[in-house]
Design a protein around this motif. Structure first.
Motif, PDB file in Angstrom:
ATOM      1  N   VAL A  42       0.738  -1.295  -0.153  1.00 57.18           N
ATOM      2  CA  VAL A  42       0.046   0.012  -0.058  1.00 57.18           C
ATOM      3  C   VAL A  42       0.796   1.259  -0.004  1.00 57.18           C
ATOM      4  N   ARG A  43       2.105   1.117   0.394  1.00 61.22           N
ATOM      5  CA  ARG A  43       2.993   2.243   0.342  1.00 61.22           C
ATOM      6  C   ARG A  43       2.651   3.421   1.270  1.00 61.22           C
ATOM      7  N   ARG A  44       2.128   3.183   2.301  1.00 61.44           N
ATOM      8  CA  ARG A  44       1.720   4.074   3.232  1.00 61.44           C
ATOM      9  C   ARG A  44       2.029   3.798   4.754  1.00 61.44           C
ATOM     10  N   PRO A  45       1.987   4.514   5.837  1.00 61.01           N
ATOM     11  CA  PRO A  45       2.340   3.872   7.069  1.00 61.01           C
ATOM     12  C   PRO A  45       1.255   3.062   7.507  1.00 61.01           C
ATOM     13  N   VAL A  46       1.341   1.959   8.058  1.00 60.84           N
ATOM     14  CA  VAL A  46       0.143   1.118   8.590  1.00 60.84           C
ATOM     15  C   VAL A  46       0.267   0.802   9.985  1.00 60.84           C
ATOM     16  N   SER A  47       1.559   1.143  10.811  1.00 63.47           N
ATOM     17  CA  SER A  47       1.448   0.710  12.141  1.00 63.47           C
ATOM     18  C   SER A  47       2.655   1.652  12.968  1.00 63.47           C
ATOM     19  N   ARG A  48       2.618   1.650  13.929  1.00 62.16           N
ATOM     20  CA  ARG A  48       3.272   2.596  14.620  1.00 62.16           C
ATOM     21  C   ARG A  48       3.727   1.971  16.130  1.00 62.16           C
ATOM     22  N   ALA A  49       4.968   1.956  16.402  1.00 62.69           N
ATOM     23  CA  ALA A  49       5.272   1.293  17.690  1.00 62.69           C
ATOM     24  C   ALA A  49       6.374   2.199  18.547  1.00 62.69           C
ATOM     25  N   PRO A  50       6.424   1.977  19.609  1.00 63.99           N
ATOM     26  CA  PRO A  50       7.344   2.786  20.536  1.00 63.99           C
ATOM     27  C   PRO A  50       8.748   2.187  20.468  1.00 63.99           C
ATOM     28  N   VAL A  51       9.773   2.841  20.184  1.00 64.16           N
ATOM     29  CA  VAL A  51      10.990   2.309  20.214  1.00 64.16           C
ATOM     30  C   VAL A  51      11.728   2.352  21.398  1.00 64.16           C
ATOM     31  N   ALA A  52      12.135   1.161  22.004  1.00 61.61           N
ATOM     32  CA  ALA A  52      12.675   0.932  23.315  1.00 61.61           C
ATOM     33  C   ALA A  52      13.832   1.694  23.482  1.00 61.61           C
ATOM     34  N   GLY A  53      14.261   2.431  24.636  1.00 58.42           N
ATOM     35  CA  GLY A  53      15.265   3.192  25.037  1.00 58.42           C
ATOM     36  C   GLY A  53      16.141   2.407  26.215  1.00 58.42           C
ATOM     37  N   PRO A  54      17.066   3.008  26.768  1.00 59.74           N
ATOM     38  CA  PRO A  54      17.733   2.266  27.765  1.00 59.74           C
ATOM     39  C   PRO A  54      17.153   1.906  29.092  1.00 59.74           C
ATOM     40  N   SER A  55      16.033   3.002  29.361  1.00 57.71           N
ATOM     41  CA  SER A  55      15.060   3.202  30.458  1.00 57.71           C
ATOM     42  C   SER A  55      14.197   1.726  30.468  1.00 57.71           C
ATOM     43  N   GLU A  56      13.632   1.575  29.315  1.00 53.71           N
ATOM     44  CA  GLU A  56      12.676   0.472  28.874  1.00 53.71           C
ATOM     45  C   GLU A  56      13.423  -0.726  29.053  1.00 53.71           C
ATOM     46  N   ILE A  57      14.630  -1.037  28.468  1.00 57.84           N
ATOM     47  CA  ILE A  57      15.406  -2.197  28.459  1.00 57.84           C
ATOM     48  C   ILE A  57      15.578  -2.353  30.094  1.00 57.84           C
ATOM     49  N   ALA A  58      16.037  -1.509  30.661  1.00 60.71           N
ATOM     50  CA  ALA A  58      16.296  -1.715  32.182  1.00 60.71           C
ATOM     51  C   ALA A  58      15.249  -2.182  32.753  1.00 60.71           C
ATOM     52  N   ALA A  59      14.081  -1.516  32.759  1.00 61.90           N
ATOM     53  CA  ALA A  59      12.730  -1.882  33.290  1.00 61.90           C
ATOM     54  C   ALA A  59      12.391  -3.420  32.985  1.00 61.90           C
ATOM     55  N   VAL A  60      12.633  -3.686  31.611  1.00 62.87           N
ATOM     56  CA  VAL A  60      12.410  -5.165  31.367  1.00 62.87           C
ATOM     57  C   VAL A  60      13.151  -6.131  32.030  1.00 62.87           C
ATOM     58  N   ARG A  61      14.287  -5.923  31.992  1.00 63.53           N
ATOM     59  CA  ARG A  61      15.494  -6.740  32.632  1.00 63.53           C
ATOM     60  C   ARG A  61      14.896  -6.883  34.208  1.00 63.53           C
ATOM     61  N   ALA A  62      14.852  -5.974  34.910  1.00 62.71           N
ATOM     62  CA  ALA A  62      14.480  -5.945  36.273  1.00 62.71           C
ATOM     63  C   ALA A  62      13.223  -6.560  36.636  1.00 62.71           C
ATOM     64  N   TYR A  63      11.874  -6.425  35.907  1.00 61.66           N
ATOM     65  CA  TYR A  63      11.036  -7.180  36.046  1.00 61.66           C
ATOM     66  C   TYR A  63      10.852  -8.671  35.698  1.00 61.66           C
ATOM     67  N   ALA A  64      11.831  -8.978  34.640  1.00 62.27           N
ATOM     68  CA  ALA A  64      12.077 -10.518  34.210  1.00 62.27           C
ATOM     69  C   ALA A  64      12.531 -11.172  35.424  1.00 62.27           C
ATOM     70  N   ARG A  65      13.706 -10.662  36.055  1.00 59.93           N
ATOM     71  CA  ARG A  65      14.425 -11.019  36.892  1.00 59.93           C
ATOM     72  C   ARG A  65      13.669 -11.446  38.101  1.00 59.93           C
ATOM     73  N   ASP A  66      12.693 -10.401  38.583  1.00 57.73           N
ATOM     74  CA  ASP A  66      11.636 -10.648  39.877  1.00 57.73           C
ATOM     75  C   ASP A  66      10.548 -11.492  39.471  1.00 57.73           C
ATOM     76  N   ALA A  67      10.282 -11.378  38.088  1.00 58.13           N
ATOM     77  CA  ALA A  67       8.850 -12.270  37.912  1.00 58.13           C
ATOM     78  C   ALA A  67       9.241 -13.859  37.732  1.00 58.13           C
ATOM     79  N   ALA A  68      10.411 -14.075  37.303  1.00 61.73           N
ATOM     80  CA  ALA A  68      10.741 -15.309  37.069  1.00 61.73           C
ATOM     81  C   ALA A  68      10.372 -16.598  37.892  1.00 61.73           C
ATOM     82  N   PRO A  69      10.730 -16.548  39.284  1.00 58.45           N
ATOM     83  CA  PRO A  69      10.052 -17.177  40.199  1.00 58.45           C
ATOM     84  C   PRO A  69       8.593 -17.686  40.263  1.00 58.45           C
ATOM     85  N   ASP A  70       7.958 -16.476  40.206  1.00 55.95           N
ATOM     86  CA  ASP A  70       6.337 -16.642  40.161  1.00 55.95           C
ATOM     87  C   ASP A  70       5.700 -17.606  39.168  1.00 55.95           C
ATOM     88  N   VAL A  71       6.504 -17.246  37.954  1.00 57.02           N
ATOM     89  CA  VAL A  71       5.959 -17.743  36.599  1.00 57.02           C
ATOM     90  C   VAL A  71       6.323 -19.438  36.883  1.00 57.02           C
TER      91      VAL A  71
END
Length: 491
Positions: A37-66
């Motif tokens: 279609v040659r036009r924008p069809v989706s838009r997504a937030p690009v992860a930066g250092p703060s999002e990567i750090a948050a994901v790492r910390a959350y995964a580490r803490d969540a693993a035992p519960d899962v």
């Protein structure tokens, strides 16, 4: 969230990230331009250092519960996800058509496989167990008992490609959850909304937020996640060169790498040539050839070469090329214009070296016409490299040992096809071909999602299929009981 992603009539779909149990759309964003279609069809937030750090910390803490979620509970969630995938089949296929130019008929097939894959993952979750070891079979083990069980690794990383973003994510995320892990998903930039939809589908089926997070972005996001010390296993599907970069970033982590291919199919003199040509035409241009096991090379016995080429050209020319949202379309667009230009350029280079371009060799934007290159020289790019596009090279051979040697000379070894009625040829090819799988009386481009799939050489290592992936996503833990024996303790 799934309803928002699949909302009909929306010009640009919002592909949220999932970070720390919260869907987010704010921050710097990237746009995906639909290749047809040659036009924008989706838009997504690009992860930066703060999002990567948050994901790492959350995964580490969540693993035992899962990990404490029972296999039965995981299986029930995956079964609900399977039903939800089937229920949203058409909407998800339309999304794939928009983001990737994949014909909606192929997209429906991919979502059917997503439903199957989740169902298989559910079945495998119920089978996870361990062993009672025969320790008393050796003198030093007498009087003792030992057991094993398969425990979750903890945190896994799934990096998925654009060509089958829904089903390959279902394999990686479904198997990881079946094994009891929390998973970080790095989506392909070309399919952010399709990736978000599969994650949302699982969450709405009951997958705990602790079990999955989703980030968008380019190679720098993937490299940062690969290097994260919290990650125990990385499952990556993509180009061989990117796989090398993943391995370097990962360091001492367990890796499952499904990398490139340059798949070949052999058509022997005793084959049903018309049927082989029909199958190769259908599977050589599915998803515009953008599959690591797509038929890129067909080696035909010289006595049947002209006959095969005539049937194959006729079948390929009959394919409908056009709008991927039209259910009648067989071949849509490729992922972008650069990819389509590669088909044009490589076919032209082969022609300059003496090959015949029997069909195609042209493009309209990102839509490459189905292209057939006959008798290219052995050093042509269409023979030695992965075209990953709507191009099939057809070559003649004289003897079986010769063609096996020609296939083995390449750097890739993912899967091959073989058309023959001769059982001895089948066994010889299975034994001697340097590939991870051989499809008999079918082309290289065939896969069952509950059967092990993977390659050798530069095509990677590890096997993708829920049962085998669960082995990679778990660790064997041993229990030794000293002085207590199930086996009798008389020496």
């Amino acid at each position: 969230m799934l309803e928002t992603i699949l909302e009909p009539g929306v010009a640009v779909t919002r592909a949220a990230a999932l970070v720390g149990g919260r869907w987010i759309t704010e921050g710097e964003r990237s746009e995906r331009v639909g290749p047809f279609v040659r036009r924008p069809v989706s838009r997504a937030p690009v992860a930066g250092p703060s999002e990567i750090a948050a994901v790492r910390a959350y995964a580490r803490d969540a693993a035992p519960d899962v990990a404490r979620l029972s296999p039965a509970a995981r299986a029930e969630i995956l079964e609900r996800a399977s039903a939800a995938a089937a229920g949203n089949r058409d909407a998800l296929a339309r999304l794939l058509a928009l983001e990737l130019g994949k014909p909606v008929k192929d997209g429906r097939g991919e979502i059917d496989r997503v439903a199957d894959t989740f169902a298989v993952c559910a079945a495998e979750a119920r089978r996870i167990g361990g062993e009672t070891l025969p320790v008393a079979g050796w003198a030093r083990g007498v009087g003792n008992t030992a057991f094993t069980y398969r425990a979750p690794v903890g945190v896994t990383l799934a990096i998925t490609p654009f060509n089958a973003p829904a089903n390959l994510l279902a394999h990686k995320l479904g198997a990881s959850f079946a094994a009891g892990n929390t998973t970080i998903v790095k989506a392909p930039p070309q399919a952010p909304a399709a990736s978000a939809a599969i994650v949302a589908l699982l969450v709405e089926a009951g997958m705990p937020y602790e079990a999955v997070q989703l980030l968008h972005g380019g190679g720098e996001v993937g490299a940062a996640l690969c290097a994260a010390e919290e990650v125990g296993v990385i499952s990556f599907t993509g180009a061989a060169e990117t796989g090398d970069a993943v391995a370097r970033s990962a360091g001492a982590k367990r890796l499952v790498l499904e990398l490139g291919g340059n798949a070949a199919t052999i058509v022997c003199e005793d084959a049903d040539v018309a049927e082989a040509a029909r199958v190769c035409a259908r599977t050589g241009y599915t998803n515009s050839g953008q599959s690591c096991i797509s038929v890129q090379r067909v080696y035909v016995h010289r006595s049947r070469f002209a006959e095969f080429l005539e049937h194959f050209t006729s079948a390929a020319a009959a394919l409908t090329v056009g709008d991927p949202s039209d259910p009648g379309t067989d071949v849509g667009s490729m992922v972008d214009e650069h990819a389509a230009e590669r088909v044009v350029r490589w076919s032209a280079e082969a022609a300059e070296a003496g090959a015949r371009v029997v069909l195609g060799g042209t493009r309209d934007g990102a839509t490459a016409a189905p292209t057939i290159v006959a008798e290219p020289p052995p050093d042509a790019a269409v023979v030695t490299r992965e075209v990953f596009g709507a191009l099939v090279a057809v070559l003649a051979y004289d003897e079986m040992p010769e063609v096996i040697g020609r296939l083995n000379a390449g750097r890739f070894g993912l899967q091959a096809g073989l058309f023959t009625r001769d059982l001895d040829r089948v066994i010889t090819a299975w034994r001697d071909l340097e590939v991870g799988g051989l499809v008999v009386n079918g082309s290289s481009n065939f896969r069952l999602d509950h059967v092990p799939f993977g390659g050798v050489k530069d095509s990677g290592f590890g096997r993708e299929s829920p049962r085998w992936m669960i082995e990679d996503y778990t660790v064997v833990k041993t229990l030794l009981l000293r002085g207590t024996s199930l086996w009798g303790d008389r020496a």
